[in-house]
Design an enzyme around this catalytic site. Structure first.
Site, PDB file in Angstrom:
ATOM      1  N   LYS A 161       0.816  -1.221   0.000  1.00 18.44           N
ATOM      2  CA  LYS A 161       0.000   0.000   0.000  1.00 18.44           C
ATOM      3  C   LYS A 161       0.845   1.264   0.000  1.00 18.44           C
ATOM      4  CE  LYS A 161      -4.452  -1.502   1.639  1.00 18.44           C
ATOM      5  NZ  LYS A 161      -5.612  -1.187   2.466  1.00 18.44           N
ATOM      6  N   LYS A 177      -6.848 -10.292  -9.215  1.00 20.88           N
ATOM      7  CA  LYS A 177      -8.074 -10.405  -8.425  1.00 20.88           C
ATOM      8  C   LYS A 177      -9.116  -9.372  -8.860  1.00 20.88           C
ATOM      9  CE  LYS A 177      -8.586 -10.283  -3.657  1.00 20.88           C
ATOM     10  NZ  LYS A 177      -8.168 -10.380  -2.266  1.00 20.88           N
ATOM     11  N   LYS A 204     -12.596  -3.470  -6.926  1.00 18.50           N
ATOM     12  CA  LYS A 204     -13.409  -2.283  -7.183  1.00 18.50           C
ATOM     13  C   LYS A 204     -12.539  -1.089  -7.558  1.00 18.50           C
ATOM     14  CE  LYS A 204     -13.416  -1.921  -2.260  1.00 18.50           C
ATOM     15  NZ  LYS A 204     -14.011  -2.552  -1.113  1.00 18.50           N
TER      16      LYS A 204
END
Ligand code: TRP
Length: 329
Positions: free
Chosen positions: A113, A196, A199
């Site tokens: 991240k 994967k 969204k």
């Protein structure tokens, strides 16, 4: 014998999709029959990335509505939002003081991240996120924590912190076990079966949102990439078809091999039409229920307040013994 306890959380950072449903939400719902379940909206975790206040508020209602829309029964499961129970932040701080820089630096999600950003500008919240997650878990003394494989490392750190605390201050915490979803539950992007379903993907043709209309769903399946060749077969060389077969099979509680047989000799077109039907049938009632609830945010808030009350009763007990043992009370 009393039921074992299961606890999990989901971040409130956007609409949930078919991958979330098949990989996590559906399992959460199943577990409510066999476990005493606690599920929460990890809103304090979602603010480790900048959030617009209005969208955050909407997302919290939407994620709660989605849990319930997917079949979570707030009478049986305790559904609440993290920031409603102040003990999360308090135990989070206490556990931060027991965590080392080295442990946090090893967390792969932090590395992912924070990406290529300079350390100077990476938020401290993103770094200490796992200590807060440990608090989320340990406050409720669950035996199991159902999570995706990407969260396993965080649950392992939680176990280490629980053991560290128990060794230093006396038996206090139950040591929780991660309950990892099987590989088959990993749904890939419709436009790119090597990653994967997400969204935050660049294209909306990557995912099927749980509130997409039937037309949108039909269009997304029509546009879903397929592999070269024309046979419907289950093979690692055909990741796109394998993913679509997995979705079909999971929604029907069947084995992918069995579904493959059903489509023997048929083409991609036939298969995609059948798949669209299966998705519409499964998601239709879920979507209706989600919409009903998002139209009634007062009802959602009432459910969350009720859940928070029940959660708080547990959390304050654990926090009180932690403080007692540490000499803070
Ligand atoms: N970190 C989890 C995720 O990103 C969300 C989460 C926060 C969580 N606290 C938790 C999951 C406690 C399980 C238990 O998916």
């Amino acid at each position: 014998m009393s039921k074992q306890r299961a606890l999990s959380g989901i971040q409130t950072s956007g609409t949930l999709h078919l991958g979330n449903y098949l990989g996590a939400l559906r399992r959460f719902v199943e577990l409510q029959d066999t476990y005493d379940t606690y599920y929460f909206l990890a809103d304090l975790h979602s603010i480790t990335a900048p959030q617009d206040p209005e969208s955050l508020r909407l997302n919290i209602t939407n994620v709660a509505a989605t849990y319930i829309g997917c079949g979570l029964d707030p009478q049986r499961a305790t559904l609440f939002r993290q920031s409603d129970v102040a003990a999360h932040a308090e135990l989070g701080w206490i556990l931060t003081t027991l965590t080392t820089m080295g442990e946090l630096r090893r967390m792969t999600q932090f590395k992912d991240k924070s990406g290529t950003a300079k350390e100077e500008s990476v938020g401290v919240g993103l770094f200490t996120y796992p200590s807060l997650m440990a608090a989320d878990i340990l406050l409720y003394q669950p035996e199991v924590v159902p999570v995706g494989a990407d969260q396993k490392q965080h649950v392992e750190l939680t176990r280490d912190l629980a053991e560290r605390f128990n060794n230093r201050f006396g038996e206090t915490f139950v040591i929780p076990k991660p309950l990892i979803a099987e590989e088959g539950a990993r749904i890939m992007g419709l436009d790119d079966p090597t990653k994967k379903m997400s969204k935050s993907a660049a294209s909306e043709y990557n995912y099927i949102s749980l509130i997409d209309s039937p037309d949108e769903i039909a269009k997304k399946i029509r546009k879903a990439v397929t592999d070269s060749g024309e046979k419907i077969e289950l093979s690692d060389d055909k990741p796109a078809i394998k993913n679509l077969l997995t979705i079909y099979a999971l929604l029907q509680d069947r084995m992918p091999a069995e579904v493959t047989e059903e489509f023997l000799g048929k083409g991609y077109g036939d298969f995609k039409n059948a798949l669209t039907e299966v998705i519409l049938e499964a998601l239709g009632p879920i979507r209706d229920r989600i919409m009903e609830l998002t139209d009634d945010p007062a009802e959602v808030n009432r459910i969350l307040r009720d859940g928070a009350e029940r959660a708080e009763a547990q959390a304050t007990k654990t926090l009180a013994s932690v403080k007692q043992r540490m000499g803070l009370a």
